[in-house]
Design an enzyme around this catalytic site. Structure first.
Site, PDB file in Angstrom:
ATOM      1  N   ASP A  46     -11.879  26.263 -53.945  1.00  0.00           N
ATOM      2  CA  ASP A  46     -10.574  25.856 -54.491  1.00  0.00           C
ATOM      3  C   ASP A  46      -9.553  25.442 -53.437  1.00  0.00           C
ATOM      4  O   ASP A  46      -9.942  25.669 -52.229  1.00  0.00           O
ATOM      5  CB  ASP A  46     -10.165  26.995 -55.285  1.00  0.00           C
ATOM      6  N   GLU A  92      -7.570  25.025 -60.259  1.00  0.00           N
ATOM      7  CA  GLU A  92      -7.537  24.403 -58.709  1.00  0.00           C
ATOM      8  C   GLU A  92      -9.082  24.721 -58.299  1.00  0.00           C
ATOM      9  O   GLU A  92      -9.398  24.391 -56.871  1.00  0.00           O
ATOM     10  CB  GLU A  92      -6.602  24.830 -57.634  1.00  0.00           C
ATOM     11  N   ASN A  97       2.474  23.415 -56.334  1.00  0.00           N
ATOM     12  CA  ASN A  97       2.918  23.089 -57.685  1.00  0.00           C
ATOM     13  C   ASN A  97       4.620  23.677 -57.582  1.00  0.00           C
ATOM     14  O   ASN A  97       5.564  22.776 -58.017  1.00  0.00           O
ATOM     15  CB  ASN A  97       2.420  23.868 -58.647  1.00  0.00           C
ATOM     16  N   ASP A 132      -0.723  17.739 -59.899  1.00  0.00           N
ATOM     17  CA  ASP A 132      -2.081  16.892 -60.826  1.00  0.00           C
ATOM     18  C   ASP A 132      -2.480  15.790 -60.175  1.00  0.00           C
ATOM     19  O   ASP A 132      -3.527  15.374 -60.064  1.00  0.00           O
ATOM     20  CB  ASP A 132      -1.373  16.438 -61.969  1.00  0.00           C
TER      21      ASP A 132
END
Length: 362
Positions: free
Chosen positions: A241, A284, A249, A258
Site C-alpha cells: 500500500d 490505497e 489526500n 485519485d
C-alpha cells in the site's frame, strides 16, 4: 454509375414505408420482394408454357402475374401487416388455382412453406395466431394432396414440362426462403452480437476497479482461488500500500489522491512482468500475484517497481511530491489456503510498516 443509381432507386422504392407506425420496416421489404418473386416466377412459367405451345397454361400464368402485380401495387396503399395478409391470400389463391389446373407435380404447394416461415417473422408475439395459421396451412396442404390423388389436373402437361416447372419452382422456393432468412436474421445476429458485447462489458465492470482499471477484490479472490486449485506451480503473492496516503489526500485533496492511484496503477502495468495479476485490494492497498515466480524472482520485480514509483514526481498544485510503497511478499508453500496466504502477506506488510515503510518484507 447510372446502373448503380437505377438499382439504388429500385431498392429505395421497394423499401418505401407505408407510413404506418409501430410496424416492421423489414416486413414490408420481405412482402414486396416475395411479390416480385411471384411475378417473375409466373412470367418465366408463362414464357416456358408459351414455348411449348401450351396456350391454356400461358393464360393461367398471365392471370397469376396480374394478380401479383395488383398485390404489389396495393402494398403501397395499405399498412405493412395488411399488405402481408393480402400477400398470403393472393399466394394461397394462386396455389389452389395452380394445383387444380396443373396438378401436384409442378410443386407450387411448396410455397405454403414460404408462407409458414414468413408468418413467424411477421409479428412480434401473437404465438397463438401463428400456431393456428400454421395448422391451417398444414390442413390445406394435406387437403390438396388428397384432392390430387382423386382428381386429374385440368391442363395436362408433358413429363418434360412438368420436370422443368418443378426445377423452376425449386429455385423460386430456395430464393424466397433464403431471402426471408437473410433479411430477418441480420437483425437477430446484430442484436445477439450487441448482447454478447454488452454482457462482456458487464462482466468487465463487475471485475474491474473503475478508478484504476485494475482488477477488483471480487475478481482477485476468484482468480487466486482457481490458481491454488490448479496443478502445483510456484506462486508468489504480495500485498502493498501507499505510505502515508491519508496525508496526500488531506494535504493536496482527493482529486490529487485519485491521480496518484491512477499513476501507480499505470506504473504497475508497465513495470511488472506481463503475467502478473494486479488488483486494487481496497483504498490505497494493492494485491499482486506472480504465477510461476518464486519469492526471489518476485522480490527482484518488486524492487524495480519500488524504485520506479519513488522516482515519480506528482504535482500537488502548490508543490510537487513523491510517494513510496511498502510491500509484504510471501511464497506459496503448496499447503496454505487462500485466506492463509493473504494473511501471511498482510502480516509481512504490517512488519514493513512498523519497521519504517518504503521496503519489501519477504
Amino acid at each position: 454509375m447510372k446502373e448503380t443509381n437505377v438499382l439504388h432507386k429500385i431498392y429505395q422504392y421497394i423499401c418505401k414505408d407505408t407510413g404506418d407506425r409501430n410496424e416492421s420496416a423489414k416486413l414490408i421489404v420481405v412482402v414486396r420482394l416475395l411479390i416480385l418473386t411471384m411475378i417473375v416466377y409466373s412470367l418465366v412459367n408463362g414464357g416456358l408454357l408459351l414455348f411449348f405451345s401450351n396456350i391454356s397454361g400461358t393464360e393461367i400464368c398471365l392471370i397469376s402475374t396480374a394478380l401479383f402485380v395488383a398485390t404489389f401495387i396495393l402494398s403501397y396503399y395499405r399498412g405493412t401487416f395488411i399488405s402481408f395478409c393480402i400477400l398470403n391470400v393472393s399466394v394461397l389463391v394462386w396455389i389452389v388455382f395452380n394445383i387444380v389446373m396443373f396438378g401436384w407435380n409442378i410443386g407450387v404447394q411448396h410455397f405454403i412453406i414460404v408462407l409458414l416461415i414468413s408468418c413467424f417473422f411477421a409479428k412480434y408475439r401473437h404465438e397463438a395466431a401463428k400456431v393456428s395459421y400454421a395448422l391451417a396451412l398444414c390442413v390445406l396442404r394435406l387437403y390438396l394432396f388428397f384432392y390430387c390423388r382423386i382428381n386429374d389436373p385440368k391442363v395436362i402437361l408433358s413429363a418434360e414440362l412438368n420436370n422443368t416447372l418443378q426445377l423452376i419452382n425449386t429455385v423460386a422456393i430456395f430464393w424466397s426462403l433464403s431471402m426471408i432468412a437473410y433479411i430477418f436474421s441480420t437483425d437477430t445476429q446484430a442484436l445477439e452480437g450487441k448482447l454478447i458485447e454488452y454482457n462482456e462489458q458487464l462482466k468487465a465492470q463487475a471485475n474491474i476497479d473503475p478508478l484504476t482499471g485494475l482488477y477488483n477484490r471480487r475478481r482477485t479472490v476468484e482468480y487466486l482461488d482457481n490458481l491454488l486449485k490448479a496443478p502445483a506451480q510456484q506462486i508468489s503473492l504480495c500485498i502493498c500500500d501507499i505510505d502515508f496516503f491519508k496525508r496526500v489526500n488531506d494535504t493536496y485533496g482527493h482529486d490529487v489522491g485519485d491521480l496518484v492511484l491512477k499513476k501507480i496503477a499505470e506504473t504497475f502495468r508497465k513495470t511488472l512482468p506481463a503475467n502478473t495479476f494486479v488488483a486494487r485490494w481496497g483504498g490505497e492497498e494493492f494485491l499482486l500475484i506472480f504465477p510461476k515466480f518464486n519469492g526471489d524472482e518476485a522480490y527482484a520485480a518488486l524492487e524495480a517497481l519500488r524504485q520506479k514509483i519513488k522516482a515519480i514526481v506528482f504535482d500537488g498544485g502548490s508543490e510537487t511530491f513523491s510517494v513510496s510503497l511498502t510491500f509484504g511478499l510471501v511464497e506459496y508453500d503448496f499447503q496454505s489456503d487462500l485466506n492463509a496466504l493473504i494473511k501471511q502477506a498482510d502480516e509481512k506488510l504490517y512488519i514493513g510498516k512498523e519497521s519504517g515503510r518504503d521496503r519489501i518484507i519477504f
